[in-house]
Scaffold this motif. Structure first.
Motif, PDB file in Angstrom:
ATOM      1  N   ASP A 248       0.823  -1.211   0.000  1.00 35.43           N
ATOM      2  CA  ASP A 248       0.000   0.000   0.000  1.00 35.43           C
ATOM      3  C   ASP A 248       0.859   1.264   0.000  1.00 35.43           C
ATOM      4  OD1 ASP A 248      -2.681  -1.309   2.119  1.00 35.43           O
ATOM      5  OD2 ASP A 248      -2.329  -1.459  -0.041  1.00 35.43           O
ATOM      6  N   SER A 249       1.991   1.198   0.662  1.00 32.94           N
ATOM      7  CA  SER A 249       2.835   2.380   0.822  1.00 32.94           C
ATOM      8  C   SER A 249       3.476   2.852  -0.481  1.00 32.94           C
ATOM      9  CB  SER A 249       3.932   2.110   1.856  1.00 32.94           C
ATOM     10  OG  SER A 249       4.727   1.011   1.445  1.00 32.94           O
TER      11      SER A 249
ATOM     12  N   LYS B  81      10.335   9.064  -1.345  1.00 30.65           N
ATOM     13  CA  LYS B  81      10.232   9.708  -0.043  1.00 30.65           C
ATOM     14  C   LYS B  81      11.372   9.231   0.854  1.00 30.65           C
ATOM     15  CE  LYS B  81       5.161   9.450  -0.348  1.00 30.65           C
ATOM     16  NZ  LYS B  81       3.933   8.949   0.314  1.00 30.65           N
TER      17      LYS B  81
ATOM     18  N   GLU C  14      11.221   7.910   3.626  1.00 29.36           N
ATOM     19  CA  GLU C  14      10.867   6.626   4.230  1.00 29.36           C
ATOM     20  C   GLU C  14      11.024   5.447   3.266  1.00 29.36           C
ATOM     21  OE1 GLU C  14       9.020   9.417   4.169  1.00 29.36           O
ATOM     22  OE2 GLU C  14       6.868   8.975   3.938  1.00 29.36           O
ATOM     23  N   ASP C  15      11.348   5.712   2.004  1.00 31.75           N
ATOM     24  CA  ASP C  15      11.670   4.635   1.063  1.00 31.75           C
ATOM     25  C   ASP C  15      13.125   4.193   1.187  1.00 31.75           C
ATOM     26  OD1 ASP C  15       9.665   6.371  -1.347  1.00 31.75           O
ATOM     27  OD2 ASP C  15       9.098   4.576  -0.217  1.00 31.75           O
TER      28      ASP C  15
END
Length: 115
Positions: A61-62, A86, A88-89
């Motif tokens: 989903d992210s 991002k 967070e990737d």
């Protein structure tokens, strides 16, 4: 001997793009489902995207709408196009497949996204 070799990782600014490649050998590639996982520091390895032998895909989903997995059976290669990256990737990204009842992993490629 099954071998998976990833490439294409690197350092990119937030909002940028990268394309990862995974070259496979030792398998009949066109018959194999392929997947990309990632592991960030102090986190568990998680599925990012997968593609079946027939081309069906699924995504975490992210990353839906930002990442796209594809395959080139003529080149025995699976790709992961990553857009709108991002921070967070940031993680080590691994290619994986199953053959003969066991799983195989590449050595991983580092993706770092700066804010």
């Amino acid at each position: 001997q099954v071998r998976l070799v990833e490439s294409g990782g690197g350092l990119v600014q937030a909002g940028g793009s990268l394309r990862l490649s995974c070259a496979a050998s030792g398998i009949i590639f066109r018959f194999n489902a392929m997947g990309w996982y990632r592991q960030a520091p102090a986190k568990q390895r998680e599925l990012v995207a997968a593609i079946g032998s027939g081309g069906s895909t699924n995504y975490a989903d992210s990353v839906k709408g930002r990442f796209f997995i594809s395959r080139d059976n003529a080149k025995n290669t699976v790709y992961l196009q990553m857009n709108s990256l991002k921070p967070e990737d940031t993680a080590v990204y691994y290619c994986t497949t199953d053959s003969g009842g066991r799983g195989y992993w590449g050595q991983g490629t580092q993706v770092t996204v700066s804010s």
